[in-house]
Design an enzyme around this catalytic site. Structure first.
Site, PDB file in Angstrom:
ATOM      1  N   GLU A 320       0.720  -1.157  -0.045  1.00  0.00           N
ATOM      2  CA  GLU A 320      -0.035   0.021  -0.102  1.00  0.00           C
ATOM      3  C   GLU A 320       1.104   1.258  -0.029  1.00  0.00           C
ATOM      4  O   GLU A 320       0.723   2.015   0.959  1.00  0.00           O
ATOM      5  CB  GLU A 320      -0.927   0.013   1.231  1.00  0.00           C
ATOM      6  CG  GLU A 320      -1.516  -1.217   1.397  1.00  0.00           C
ATOM      7  CD  GLU A 320      -2.487  -1.311   2.635  1.00  0.00           C
ATOM      8  OE1 GLU A 320      -3.633  -1.475   2.613  1.00  0.00           O
ATOM      9  OE2 GLU A 320      -1.963  -0.890   3.561  1.00  0.00           O
ATOM     10  N   GLY A 322       1.699   4.882  -0.609  1.00  0.00           N
ATOM     11  CA  GLY A 322       1.074   6.434  -0.620  1.00  0.00           C
ATOM     12  C   GLY A 322       1.973   7.223  -1.297  1.00  0.00           C
ATOM     13  O   GLY A 322       2.385   7.684  -2.223  1.00  0.00           O
ATOM     14  N   ARG A 323       3.031   7.821  -0.127  1.00  0.00           N
ATOM     15  CA  ARG A 323       4.171   8.826  -0.060  1.00  0.00           C
ATOM     16  C   ARG A 323       4.920   8.477  -1.524  1.00  0.00           C
ATOM     17  O   ARG A 323       5.321   9.196  -2.179  1.00  0.00           O
ATOM     18  CB  ARG A 323       4.764   8.522   1.182  1.00  0.00           C
ATOM     19  CG  ARG A 323       5.958   9.594   1.012  1.00  0.00           C
ATOM     20  CD  ARG A 323       6.903   9.386   2.405  1.00  0.00           C
ATOM     21  NE  ARG A 323       6.011   9.159   3.635  1.00  0.00           N
ATOM     22  CZ  ARG A 323       5.694  10.025   4.440  1.00  0.00           C
ATOM     23  NH1 ARG A 323       5.834  11.191   4.164  1.00  0.00           N
ATOM     24  NH2 ARG A 323       4.844   9.341   5.427  1.00  0.00           N
ATOM     25  N   TYR A 364       6.069  16.872  12.528  1.00  0.00           N
ATOM     26  CA  TYR A 364       7.045  15.955  12.260  1.00  0.00           C
ATOM     27  C   TYR A 364       8.511  16.339  12.555  1.00  0.00           C
ATOM     28  O   TYR A 364       9.171  15.455  12.322  1.00  0.00           O
ATOM     29  CB  TYR A 364       6.984  14.860  11.058  1.00  0.00           C
ATOM     30  CG  TYR A 364       5.559  14.123  11.153  1.00  0.00           C
ATOM     31  CD1 TYR A 364       4.676  13.585  12.070  1.00  0.00           C
ATOM     32  CD2 TYR A 364       4.932  14.431   9.720  1.00  0.00           C
ATOM     33  CE1 TYR A 364       3.687  12.987  11.812  1.00  0.00           C
ATOM     34  CE2 TYR A 364       3.838  13.817   9.468  1.00  0.00           C
ATOM     35  CZ  TYR A 364       3.038  13.251  10.488  1.00  0.00           C
ATOM     36  OH  TYR A 364       1.682  12.587  10.276  1.00  0.00           O
ATOM     37  N   CYS A 391       0.129  32.918  12.092  1.00  0.00           N
ATOM     38  CA  CYS A 391       0.446  33.468  13.590  1.00  0.00           C
ATOM     39  C   CYS A 391       0.955  32.406  14.495  1.00  0.00           C
ATOM     40  O   CYS A 391       0.148  31.779  15.592  1.00  0.00           O
ATOM     41  CB  CYS A 391      -0.760  34.249  13.787  1.00  0.00           C
ATOM     42  SG  CYS A 391      -1.397  35.368  12.751  1.00  0.00           S
ATOM     43  N   GLU A 392       2.059  31.823  14.356  1.00  0.00           N
ATOM     44  CA  GLU A 392       2.465  30.797  14.920  1.00  0.00           C
ATOM     45  C   GLU A 392       3.904  30.584  14.633  1.00  0.00           C
ATOM     46  O   GLU A 392       4.388  30.865  13.563  1.00  0.00           O
ATOM     47  CB  GLU A 392       1.642  29.621  14.305  1.00  0.00           C
ATOM     48  CG  GLU A 392       1.774  28.440  14.776  1.00  0.00           C
ATOM     49  CD  GLU A 392       1.150  28.119  16.210  1.00  0.00           C
ATOM     50  OE1 GLU A 392       1.852  27.655  17.243  1.00  0.00           O
ATOM     51  OE2 GLU A 392       0.010  28.443  16.006  1.00  0.00           O
TER      52      GLU A 392
HETATM   53  C1  LIG Z   1      -0.875   5.615   5.780  1.00  0.00           C
HETATM   54  C2  LIG Z   1      -0.940   4.063   5.373  1.00  0.00           C
HETATM   55  C3  LIG Z   1      -0.223   3.783   4.087  1.00  0.00           C
HETATM   56  C4  LIG Z   1       0.504   4.482   3.249  1.00  0.00           C
HETATM   57  O1  LIG Z   1       1.727   4.808   3.919  1.00  0.00           O
HETATM   58  P1  LIG Z   1       2.793   5.690   2.981  1.00  0.00           P
HETATM   59  O2  LIG Z   1       3.851   5.982   4.018  1.00  0.00           O
HETATM   60  O3  LIG Z   1       2.395   7.018   2.574  1.00  0.00           O
HETATM   61  O4  LIG Z   1       3.322   4.958   2.117  1.00  0.00           O
HETATM   62  C5  LIG Z   1      -0.574   2.389   3.966  1.00  0.00           C
HETATM   63  N1  LIG Z   1      -1.273   1.729   4.636  1.00  0.00           N
HETATM   64  C6  LIG Z   1      -1.875   2.091   5.657  1.00  0.00           C
HETATM   65  C7  LIG Z   1      -2.898   1.119   6.344  1.00  0.00           C
HETATM   66  C8  LIG Z   1      -1.843   3.368   6.109  1.00  0.00           C
HETATM   67  O5  LIG Z   1      -2.478   3.837   7.243  1.00  0.00           O
END
Ligand SMILES: *Cc1c(COP(=O)(O)O)cnc(C)c1O
Length: 463
Positions: A320, A322-323, A364, A391-392
């Site tokens: 999975e 994403g990033r 982070y 404003c931080e």
């Molecule tokens: C956030 C998340 C991802 C994706 O994480 P990345 O760091 O963006 O690859 C995949 N699976 C689950 C269950 C997540 O919570």
């Protein structure tokens, strides 16, 4: 320039002990391919271009701040992941990194599946035509409404995260006359080498059911008894921004261990395992992420080896990212508003966005890089802090950045690798208007998420 030389601007050796501050890069005008998307370069006037379009023109047409997303780069990354994992595995893009209708269409065309973790993400996915069977629903506290919409739509899997949810999904499916395919999310006790707040596989955290102590095995027992559920596998996600595969190897070892226990206790071999996302990207040229092919080879080898040792057939694998797909595909373009030199301290360069369009530095302590992109410069490097307009005092975009000492109001700065968790985490703090996402491809640019307007803000204010 050597490490001990003082660049122009404040003497930052006064702030950090000698030898503890970073060396300025050899060439401040270089746009390192590791952190910029693949169609970014500079034209003969020194102006940065993406997809053949120069950033000064883009700023005039679309305004700043704005995110510019390189469609070719996004699609190439999707294909690299698909090809690396092959037909015996599924690649689920984690929608929370950045989701829009256009993104859903690209994923659908490129053969990826999609993770969603809310009704809003599910609605976006379905609206843009992702087939429901290619969607997975995540979350540690899905509402009754989210569960029933997912079951009714026919999502391919729901990843259940608690004992209560096992019962809720089973009842919802039964009422709908369906059997819902589910995976159980477990925590494997692996500590990924990453920042504490984004590491998610310690046992002391809200996600998943721990393998240790037997809660995961108990969840399997309960799920197998319920008619409304078809338990298809085990899910593990160990963290984010991870650079080495050893954490995944331990996770795979432990997840396969659970599959073996399930076979021994119940006589069933679950057909799937999901090892989650979390693969790191380069935010600065010092980061050296693994390629999808390398990750796929390592994960497949460990799963095959563990299954052979346990006498299990190799389950279908899913991952999975994403990033790792969307992160490197976009940069944020800002205009410099003020430059404030604090003698003996540092120079603050303020841009027209900030923590409302990129919260990751404040949240982070994330590292980013930045470049002057509206021109090149031969001025000396100056250690700067790029800050926003909120404003931080924690409103920092790039904590320590070398910029040319002649950086001035009106210059354009770009922060690369902002495709993931920037627009998706953007806020209206200080009633900021969230920036647009502009897609660039083959010399053409088009808005896929438009800039918010004051009218958008006031529409919600009904008092
Ligand atoms: C956030 C998340 C991802 C994706 O994480 P990345 O760091 O963006 O690859 C995949 N699976 C689950 C269950 C997540 O919570």
């Amino acid at each position: 320039m050597s490490r001990s030389a003082h660049p122009a601007g404040p003497r930052y050796a006064d702030v950090l002990p000698e030898g503890h501050y970073p060396a300025p890069p050899a060439d401040l005008n270089a746009l390192h391919p590791r952190v910029w998307s693949r169609t970014v370069s500079r034209n003969e006037d020194g102006v940065a271009t993406v997809g053949g379009l120069d950033v000064k023109r883009l700023a005039e047409e679309f305004g700043t701040p704005a995110y510019f997303l390189d469609e070719d780069d996004f699609r190439a990354r999707c294909r690299a992941w698909r090809e690396a994992f092959g037909p015996d595995a599924d690649v689920f893009y984690a929608g929370k990194a950045f989701l829009s209708r256009a993104v859903v269409r690209w994923l659908t065309e490129e053969g990826l599946n999609l993770d969603v973790c809310s009704a809003g993400e599910l609605a976006t996915a379905l609206d843009a035509g992702m087939p429901a069977e290619r969607i997975a629903l995540h979350g540690n506290n899905k509402s009754a409404e989210e569960i029933s919409r997912a079951v009714e739509a026919g999502v391919g899997r729901i990843v259940v995260d608690s004992f209560q949810e096992i019962v809720r999904v089973a009842h919802t499916a039964q009422r709908a006359g369906k059997r819902q395919r589910v995976q159980i999310r477990v925590t494997v006790g692996v500590e990924a080498h990453t920042h504490e707040f984004i590491a998610t596989a310690h046992e002391d955290q809200k996600f998943g059911l721990p393998l240790a102590g037997g809660q995961a095995a108990e969840a399997v027992r309960r799920a197998l008894k319920l008619d409304g559920l078809e338990l298809i596998g085990i899910h593990s996600h160990i963290g984010s921004q991870i650079f080495d595969t050893s954490g995944f190897e331990v996770a795979a070892h432990r997840v396969v261990g659970l599959l073996r226990e399930i076979r021994d206790e119940h006589g069933v071999e679950l057909p799937e395992i999901d090892l989650g996302g979390g693969l790191g990207i380069a935010y600065t040229p010092d980061d050296d992420p693994r390629e999808p092919q390398e990750i796929a080879t390592a994960l497949r080898a460990i799963v095959e080896r563990e299954c052979a040792a346990a006498g299990l057939a190799v389950p279908r694998l899913s991952v999975e990212p994403g990033r790792a797909i969307v992160g490197p595909t976009a940069f944020t373009l800002y205009e410099v508003g003020t430059v404030k030199e604090l003698p003996g301290l540092r120079t603050y360069v303020s841009v027209d966005g900030g923590m409302s369009d990129n919260i990751r530095t404040a949240l982070y302590d994330a590292d980013y890089s930045v470049a002057l992109v509206s021109r090149t410069s031969t001025a000396d490097p100056m250690l700067s802090r790029v800050v926003g307009k909120h404003c931080e005092s924690g409103d920092i975009v790039v904590r320590d950045a070398f910029l040319p000492a002649d950086v001035a109001p009106g210059d354009l700065l770009a922060v690369p690798a902002t495709g993931a968790y920037c627009r998706s985490m953007a806020s209206n703090y200080n009633h900021a208007l969230r920036p647009p996402v502009v897609v660039v491809k083959d010399g053409a640019a088009r808005v896929i998420v438009r800039r918010e307007t004051e009218e958008d803000l006031l529409r919600l204010d009904v008092g």
